[in-house]
Design an enzyme around this catalytic site. Structure first.
Site, mmCIF file in Angstrom:
data_model
loop_
_atom_site.group_PDB
_atom_site.id
_atom_site.type_symbol
_atom_site.label_atom_id
_atom_site.label_comp_id
_atom_site.label_asym_id
_atom_site.label_seq_id
_atom_site.Cartn_x
_atom_site.Cartn_y
_atom_site.Cartn_z
ATOM 1 C CG LEU A 178 -1.852 -1.095 1.473
ATOM 2 C CD1 LEU A 178 -1.508 -1.792 2.764
ATOM 3 C CD2 LEU A 178 -3.261 -0.571 1.515
ATOM 4 C CG ASP A 179 1.402 5.633 -1.873
ATOM 5 O OD1 ASP A 179 2.628 5.578 -1.712
ATOM 6 O OD2 ASP A 179 0.771 6.685 -2.051
ATOM 7 C CE LYS A 180 3.049 8.697 5.239
ATOM 8 N NZ LYS A 180 2.080 9.725 5.551
ATOM 9 C CB THR A 220 -3.473 4.301 0.170
ATOM 10 O OG1 THR A 220 -3.215 4.771 -1.148
ATOM 11 C CG2 THR A 220 -4.113 2.944 0.107
ATOM 12 C CE LYS A 256 5.521 5.314 -3.763
ATOM 13 N NZ LYS A 256 4.316 6.122 -3.872
#
Lengths: 71, 639
Positions: free
Chosen positions: B332-334, B337, B513
């Site tokens: 997950l992206d912080k 999200t 990423k």
């Protein structure tokens, strides 16, 4: 080229439904017939100069499906 | 056809003609049911007559009539299909029934056609139920829009509204277009798009979507998209396309079915030649259509996708569903999200005066600013008291803001602003700021007439539903949850620790990423990347499964992701993964059952334990069982 979508009744076994799609696609003037099983529709792309709507509806009826709605 | 009926009416038979039309429409809508019932009735009467030994000729004739009644449609369909050189189950059943009559097994012929007819009626009915989930969604599509033309209001079909048109929506009405609110305020139920039952508040400047309902309030909307371009129309389109892309297992089964049917015919002929037993050969024909096998996968997928669509979750098709169900690692992206991507006040440190005083004075100034940080301060001050009026407002970009509040000059900003204003930051203030900044907060200093009142700390905080996300994901079978962020190590660590994240990578550039996901995949893991679908697009494309969150209104995200969560609620994530896993299991159950039934039937036929009618009964029962099993998916909720 025109597009038409029919919503069908009695769309039972998916095998048979796919066969209707195959039959439609063998018609002259129909480029694509997608039987959308999830929503009970068939989406058709056709050339109105080669085949008219009545003829398409007749084929669908002959293969045993009821047309509930078209647009 | 309809015009013909109309014409006979004009010829004047009047009343009876009306009845005829009624009968016709009843026939059209209930054809299968009527045919099946009549055939069934004939069979019962014929059977009773035969049982009483009264008249075997009459009994046999009734059976033949029943077979013809039930078999006529089947034979016609078979005939039309054969004309296009397509060999289907209809042809096989017709062949079997005709064969049975020829060899004198009238009862078998009648029962086989009756059971087949009953079976396909029940299948169509139960399948309709499965489709209902989607159909209900589609019926949400709005028809008419009230378009404002100057002082006048004109009703226009929803798909003909043009970009820029002003559309009026009153309480209880559906919003007919995608657009921005330009006037009014309303509570809008967005369930059709996001699956959220909690209504959302919409005010001037907010985006609204076609298909959502104005529950209370009045809205004027400037149209951005209408008709087929709306998020709602795209959603339905994508749901429909989802089934066209077949799961790998489904393709294998269809290939199998293609050879199975003609193969069985050959076997059937061989059987007859070897055993000289026509009944065994005909029974083989009856069970030749692997109905349950063909339907096993698609019916589960339809039910699964249908359930998901109602929850505002779009699964792009069978193959995607298979992959979603296998996810081992969720990345997950912080920002945006796991966190709201919208800063909030996390703390206050007061040097002089009270907390409330400082907040209200700051809010007085910030109220006039458009900076995202300013909004969070105003929000925090709301309800604390009356926010005073400010005058002579000034913005110094990159520094902060200033204004006169109750005759005193209030400055709100960073260190640079204080220096520029000649305000001294003493070591006590500096120490406080540094310690909070180390945890990833932004500190803003508040000063009044050159004297520091205190410091406000602002940070992007986790969403409420992020707090138990990890444990919920693990419950669905996910092994590891990884967080990526462009933020510094300390902020990342603090959030990861709080949310129970297994692994985190901080100070990531977008291309890094992608590398993280690649390395996870190289370790043989099935990786899902959750993001907003735009900034994270490369990472999502690299992952096995790209999951877009909050995709309502962003076409790119809807098109490119494998799994789309229309709302930005994280709870939908474990739900979607859980549902996919359950769907996969359902497919396996169905395929297992179908294969078993085919094997049992084959063995039964060879052992002569299964004859025409019983073969058809088992065959139709297995198809119905498979559909009913798939329908359980419609009830799935996150556990």
């Amino acid at each position: 080229m025109e597009k038409i979508t029919f919503r069908l009744g009695d769309l039972a076994c998916p095998d048979c439904a796919q066969k209707m799609g195959q039959i439609l696609e063998k018609q002259k003037g129909i480029y694509q017939a997608n039987v959308v099983y999830t929503t009970g529709k068939v989406k058709i792309q056709y050339d109105p100069n080669q085949i008219n709507l009545q003829e398409i509806e007749k084929i669908i009826a002959k293969t045993g499906y009821r047309i509930l709605e078209k647009r | 056809m309809q015009s013909n009926a109309g014409r006979t009416c004009n010829h004047g038979v009047g009343g009876s003609c009306k009845h005829l039309a009624m009968l016709k429409s009843l026939w059209r809508s209930r054809e299968k049911l009527i045919i099946t019932s009549v055939a069934g009735l004939l069979i019962v009467i014929g059977w009773l007559l035969g049982r009483l030994g009264l008249n075997s000729v009459l009994s046999n004739s009734l059976m033949i009539v029943a077979a013809v009644v039930a078999g006529y449609r089947i034979a016609m369909s078979a005939f039309h299909a054969l004309r296009f050189r397509i060999l289907g189950i209809n042809a096989l059943v017709t062949l079997a029934a005709a064969g049975a009559i020829i060899v004198g097994e009238y009862w078998e012929a009648a029962v086989v056609t009756f059971l087949f007819s009953l079976g396909s009626y029940l299948e169509a009915r139960t399948l309709d139920k499965t489709r209902d989930a989607l159909r209900k969604l589609m019926e949400m599509a709005p028809q008419v829009a009230h378009v404002r033309k100057g002082e006048e209001e004109v009703d226009v079909p929803a798909e003909e509204v043009r970009r820029g048109d002003l559309v009026i929506v009153r309480p209880g009405e559906k919003i007919p277009v995608d657009g921005k609110v330009v006037k009014g305020r309303a509570t809008v139920n967005q369930a059709a798009i996001t699956g959220e039952s909690m209504p959302a508040e919409k005010a001037v400047g907010d985006s609204v979507f076609s298909g959502t309902i104005n529950e209370a309030g009045y809205l004027e909307i400037e149209t951005e998209k209408s008709g087929e371009d709306t998020t709602f129309a795209r959603l339905i389109e994508l749901v429909e396309e989802a089934q066209q892309e077949k799961a790998r297992s489904q393709q294998a089964l269809e290939n199998f079915a293609r050879y199975y049917t003609p193969g069985i015919i050959v076997v059937s002929v061989l059987t007859y030649l070897v055993t000289k037993n026509p009944i065994t050969a005909l029974t083989l024909l009856v069970i030749a259509c692997p109905g349950a096998l063909v339907i096993a996968t698609p019916v589960s997928i339809v039910a699964g996708i249908g359930n998901a669509a109602r929850q505002g979750v779009l699964i792009k098709g069978g193959e995607h569903l298979e992959k979603v169900g296998q996810i081992q690692v969720v990345v997950l992206d912080k920002t945006g999200t796991l966190t709201r991507g919208r800063p909030q006040v996390t703390g206050l440190w007061v040097k002089r005066g009270t907390e409330t005083e400082m907040l209200l004075k700051t809010a007085a100034v910030e109220k006039l600013s458009e900076h995202p940080l300013a909004k969070s301060v105003v929000e925090r001050a709301a309800g604390k008291g009356r926010i005073p009026e400010a005058a002579d407002f000034q913005v110094l970009p990159g520094y902060g803001v200033m204004a006169m509040v109750a005759g005193k000059k209030v400055c709100v900003g960073n260190r640079k602003l204080m220096q520029e204003q000649g305000i001294v930051i003493d070591s006590e203030v500096e120490e406080r700021m540094a310690s909070e900044e180390n945890t990833g907060c932004t500190a803003i200093i508040v000063a009044e007439n050159r004297e520091i009142l205190g410091v406000i700390f602002i940070a992007d905080v986790p969403r409420e539903d992020a707090l138990n996300l990890v444990s919920r994901l693990k419950r669905t079978g996910v092994e590891k949850v990884v967080m990526l962020t462009g933020d510094n190590e300390r902020t990342a660590s603090a959030i990861a620790h709080r949310l129970g994240i297994d692994e985190f990578r901080a100070e990531m550039l977008p291309e890094e990423k992608v590398a993280v996901i690649k390395s996870l995949r190289e370790k043989g893991r099935i990786v899902a990347m959750v993001g907003d679908g735009i900034n994270d697009a490369p990472a999502m494309a690299t992952a096995d499964v790209g999951i877009a969150m909050g995709a309502a209104g962003t076409d790119v995200a809807m098109e490119t992701a494998d799994l789309v969560l229309m709302s930005d609620r994280l709870v939908k994530l474990p739900y979607a993964i859980g549902l996919s896993r359950r769907t996969l299991r359902n497919i396996k159950q169905n395929v297992t059952l179908a294969v078993l039934v085919v094997l049992v039937l084959l063995v039964g036929v060879i052992g002569e334990a299964v004859v025409l009618a019983s073969g058809m009964l088992v065959h139709e029962a297995s198809v119905l069982l498979v559909i009913l099993n798939a329908m359980r998916l419609l009830k799935y909720r996150e556990i």
